[in-house]
Design a protein around this motif. Structure first.
Motif, PDB file in Angstrom:
ATOM      1  N   MET A  49       0.823  -1.213   0.000  1.00 10.72           N
ATOM      2  CA  MET A  49       0.000   0.000   0.000  1.00 10.72           C
ATOM      3  C   MET A  49       0.857   1.262   0.000  1.00 10.72           C
ATOM      4  O   MET A  49       0.356   2.355   0.243  1.00 10.72           O
ATOM      5  N   GLY A  50       2.135   1.147  -0.272  1.00 14.38           N
ATOM      6  CA  GLY A  50       3.055   2.273  -0.211  1.00 14.38           C
ATOM      7  C   GLY A  50       2.687   3.417  -1.134  1.00 14.38           C
ATOM      8  O   GLY A  50       2.887   4.573  -0.819  1.00 14.38           O
ATOM      9  N   GLY A  51       2.141   3.115  -2.297  1.00 12.86           N
ATOM     10  CA  GLY A  51       1.776   4.161  -3.246  1.00 12.86           C
ATOM     11  C   GLY A  51       0.501   4.893  -2.885  1.00 12.86           C
ATOM     12  O   GLY A  51       0.271   6.013  -3.334  1.00 12.86           O
ATOM     13  N   SER A  52      -0.350   4.286  -2.074  1.00 12.40           N
ATOM     14  CA  SER A  52      -1.629   4.917  -1.783  1.00 12.40           C
ATOM     15  C   SER A  52      -1.599   5.768  -0.517  1.00 12.40           C
ATOM     16  O   SER A  52      -2.422   6.662  -0.368  1.00 12.40           O
ATOM     17  N   CYS A  53      -0.663   5.514   0.377  1.00 13.21           N
ATOM     18  CA  CYS A  53      -0.675   6.291   1.629  1.00 13.21           C
ATOM     19  C   CYS A  53       0.245   7.509   1.557  1.00 13.21           C
ATOM     20  O   CYS A  53       0.052   8.459   2.304  1.00 13.21           O
ATOM     21  N   HIS A  54       1.218   7.518   0.684  1.00 10.39           N
ATOM     22  CA  HIS A  54       2.129   8.654   0.547  1.00 10.39           C
ATOM     23  C   HIS A  54       2.044   9.177  -0.873  1.00 10.39           C
ATOM     24  O   HIS A  54       2.662   8.646  -1.788  1.00 10.39           O
ATOM     25  N   HIS A  55       1.289  10.226  -1.047  1.00  8.51           N
ATOM     26  CA  HIS A  55       1.143  10.813  -2.371  1.00  8.51           C
ATOM     27  C   HIS A  55       2.370  11.643  -2.690  1.00  8.51           C
ATOM     28  O   HIS A  55       2.925  12.319  -1.831  1.00  8.51           O
TER      29      HIS A  55
END
Length: 57
Positions: A49-55
């Protein structure tokens, strides 16, 4: 009313301390989120989920 306070002062102090600690944790988490830091303490490279929590800014 004063008798009730006197009988329960220890419980009131403990509850107030716990509320203060929880509030401090929440404030710290919000500040870290605004700074873009990870909540889990590890890197986002292996996180699905790294791409969805840190824009990207």
């Amino acid at each position: 009313m004063l008798a009730w306070l006197k009988d329960n002062i220890a419980a009131i102090i403990i509850c107030a301390a716990l509320i203060a600690v929880i509030a401090a944790i929440i404030v710290s988490m919000v500040r870290n989120k605004k700074k873009g830091k990870s909540a889990c303490g590890c890197g986002c490279a292996d996180c699905p989920m790294g791409g969805s929590c840190h824009h990207k800014k």
